[in-house]
Design a protein around this motif. Sequence first.
Motif, mmCIF file in Angstrom:
data_model
loop_
_atom_site.group_PDB
_atom_site.id
_atom_site.type_symbol
_atom_site.label_atom_id
_atom_site.label_comp_id
_atom_site.label_asym_id
_atom_site.label_seq_id
_atom_site.Cartn_x
_atom_site.Cartn_y
_atom_site.Cartn_z
ATOM 1 N N ALA A 75 0.836 -1.209 0.000
ATOM 2 C CA ALA A 75 0.000 0.000 0.000
ATOM 3 C C ALA A 75 0.864 1.250 0.000
ATOM 4 C CB ALA A 75 -0.928 -0.010 1.217
ATOM 5 N N ARG A 76 1.965 1.215 0.734
ATOM 6 C CA ARG A 76 2.870 2.375 0.779
ATOM 7 C C ARG A 76 3.609 2.548 -0.545
ATOM 8 N NH1 ARG A 76 6.386 1.119 5.845
ATOM 9 N NH2 ARG A 76 5.252 -0.844 5.916
ATOM 10 N N ILE A 77 4.036 1.436 -1.129
ATOM 11 C CA ILE A 77 4.740 1.512 -2.409
ATOM 12 C C ILE A 77 3.811 2.038 -3.500
ATOM 13 C CG2 ILE A 77 5.725 0.071 -4.257
ATOM 14 C CD1 ILE A 77 7.234 -1.455 -2.132
ATOM 15 N N ALA A 78 2.537 1.723 -3.384
ATOM 16 C CA ALA A 78 1.552 2.187 -4.371
ATOM 17 C C ALA A 78 1.407 3.711 -4.364
ATOM 18 C CB ALA A 78 0.200 1.535 -4.108
ATOM 19 N N THR A 79 1.857 4.362 -3.272
ATOM 20 C CA THR A 79 1.766 5.837 -3.207
ATOM 21 C C THR A 79 2.913 6.514 -3.950
ATOM 22 O OG1 THR A 79 3.038 6.064 -1.128
ATOM 23 C CG2 THR A 79 0.660 5.665 -0.934
ATOM 24 N N LEU A 80 3.925 5.740 -4.348
ATOM 25 C CA LEU A 80 5.061 6.320 -5.073
ATOM 26 C C LEU A 80 4.649 6.687 -6.499
ATOM 27 C CD1 LEU A 80 7.965 3.858 -4.062
ATOM 28 C CD2 LEU A 80 7.326 6.009 -2.951
ATOM 29 N N THR A 81 5.220 7.767 -6.976
ATOM 30 C CA THR A 81 5.004 8.135 -8.377
ATOM 31 C C THR A 81 5.841 7.206 -9.252
ATOM 32 O OG1 THR A 81 6.868 9.664 -8.456
ATOM 33 C CG2 THR A 81 4.738 10.561 -7.700
ATOM 34 N N PRO A 82 5.541 7.099 -10.533
ATOM 35 C CA PRO A 82 6.347 6.253 -11.419
ATOM 36 C C PRO A 82 7.833 6.609 -11.356
ATOM 37 C CG PRO A 82 4.325 6.862 -12.529
ATOM 38 C CD PRO A 82 4.365 7.663 -11.244
ATOM 39 N N ARG A 83 8.144 7.903 -11.256
ATOM 40 C CA ARG A 83 9.540 8.330 -11.200
ATOM 41 C C ARG A 83 10.192 7.903 -9.890
ATOM 42 N NH1 ARG A 83 13.176 9.176 -15.117
ATOM 43 N NH2 ARG A 83 14.362 11.124 -14.942
ATOM 44 N N GLU A 84 9.445 8.024 -8.794
ATOM 45 C CA GLU A 84 9.979 7.608 -7.493
ATOM 46 C C GLU A 84 10.220 6.099 -7.474
ATOM 47 O OE1 GLU A 84 7.752 11.165 -4.939
ATOM 48 O OE2 GLU A 84 6.898 9.142 -5.012
ATOM 49 N N ARG A 85 9.317 5.359 -8.081
ATOM 50 C CA ARG A 85 9.484 3.902 -8.168
ATOM 51 C C ARG A 85 10.736 3.567 -8.977
ATOM 52 N NH1 ARG A 85 6.080 -0.719 -7.601
ATOM 53 N NH2 ARG A 85 7.405 -2.496 -8.113
ATOM 54 N N GLU A 86 10.981 4.321 -10.034
ATOM 55 C CA GLU A 86 12.160 4.116 -10.866
ATOM 56 C C GLU A 86 13.436 4.414 -10.084
ATOM 57 O OE1 GLU A 86 13.451 5.169 -15.472
ATOM 58 O OE2 GLU A 86 12.132 6.549 -14.383
ATOM 59 N N VAL A 87 13.410 5.502 -9.331
ATOM 60 C CA VAL A 87 14.564 5.855 -8.491
ATOM 61 C C VAL A 87 14.803 4.764 -7.453
ATOM 62 C CG1 VAL A 87 15.426 7.465 -6.742
ATOM 63 C CG2 VAL A 87 14.358 8.343 -8.837
ATOM 64 N N LEU A 88 13.727 4.250 -6.876
ATOM 65 C CA LEU A 88 13.842 3.198 -5.858
ATOM 66 C C LEU A 88 14.570 1.972 -6.401
ATOM 67 C CD1 LEU A 88 13.167 1.945 -3.099
ATOM 68 C CD2 LEU A 88 10.918 1.320 -4.029
ATOM 69 N N THR A 89 14.253 1.586 -7.637
ATOM 70 C CA THR A 89 14.899 0.400 -8.220
ATOM 71 C C THR A 89 16.400 0.605 -8.395
ATOM 72 O OG1 THR A 89 14.453 1.115 -10.504
ATOM 73 C CG2 THR A 89 12.799 -0.285 -9.441
ATOM 74 N N HIS A 90 16.817 1.857 -8.556
ATOM 75 C CA HIS A 90 18.251 2.153 -8.650
ATOM 76 C C HIS A 90 18.898 2.190 -7.270
ATOM 77 C CE1 HIS A 90 17.145 3.345 -12.729
ATOM 78 N NE2 HIS A 90 18.435 3.393 -13.037
ATOM 79 N N VAL A 91 18.166 2.700 -6.294
ATOM 80 C CA VAL A 91 18.698 2.796 -4.930
ATOM 81 C C VAL A 91 18.967 1.412 -4.357
ATOM 82 C CG1 VAL A 91 18.183 3.476 -2.548
ATOM 83 C CG2 VAL A 91 17.611 5.023 -4.438
ATOM 84 N N VAL A 92 18.044 0.472 -4.586
ATOM 85 C CA VAL A 92 18.172 -0.848 -3.964
ATOM 86 C C VAL A 92 19.326 -1.669 -4.530
ATOM 87 C CG1 VAL A 92 15.750 -0.973 -3.292
ATOM 88 C CG2 VAL A 92 16.468 -1.909 -5.509
ATOM 89 N N VAL A 93 19.874 -1.271 -5.664
ATOM 90 C CA VAL A 93 21.050 -1.977 -6.180
ATOM 91 C C VAL A 93 22.339 -1.268 -5.782
ATOM 92 C CG1 VAL A 93 19.821 -3.033 -8.105
ATOM 93 C CG2 VAL A 93 20.924 -0.820 -8.445
ATOM 94 N N GLY A 94 22.186 -0.262 -4.901
ATOM 95 C CA GLY A 94 23.367 0.375 -4.317
ATOM 96 C C GLY A 94 23.975 1.541 -5.087
#
Length: 201
Positions: A135-154
């Motif tokens: 539910a919290r992840i669903a509040t992210l914008t598409p751009r924020e979700r994209e940034v998140l995928t980069h953050v989690v790989v360090g």
Amino acid sequence: MFTVFLVDDDARVVKALSRLVRVKGYNAEAYTSPRDFLNHHDASVPGCAVLDVSMPGLDGLELQHALSAAGVDRPIIFLTGKGDIPTTVRAMRAGAVDFLTKPVSVSNLIGAIQRAEELDDRARQAQAELTSIEARIATLTPREREVLTHVVVGKLNKQIASDLGTVEKTIKFHRSAITRKLGVRSVTDLLRIAQKAGIAT
């Protein structure tokens, strides 16, 4: 209250077991028909299923498979009058909590139900946490979700900015929004949430 769903084509057995589990403080729902159980089963109710292995029409293992196929993660305890080892192995591999031989002892049955209760509680807590995370992840914008995928790989902010064709300041802004929306304070917490949500590192 934790419910024990009892399914056995022998009415005398389900009556006796119902009385037993109620005396031990559990709620009991008894069925002499596997189909009837499936038609009335409510997966949202905390509980476990005690299934007879040999039943006409739909045996215990087939009933276990039907629940699994429907996405129901219900702890199952099997009862058998035969003690068939190959059947036991198949049942345990499919996730059965225990496999008890009739006539079942009170201590063995209640012990198995207690283990099932612990498993059910842990599974429901994990599902509640996952639902909250999604539910919290669903509040992210598409751009924020994209940034998140980069953050989690360090990747560092400047690396992410380069990859996404923007400036580091914008990435910092997005990361701040991500941590706020997900309710985390550290990268470690962010990684844990991402992994549970299936955003693998």
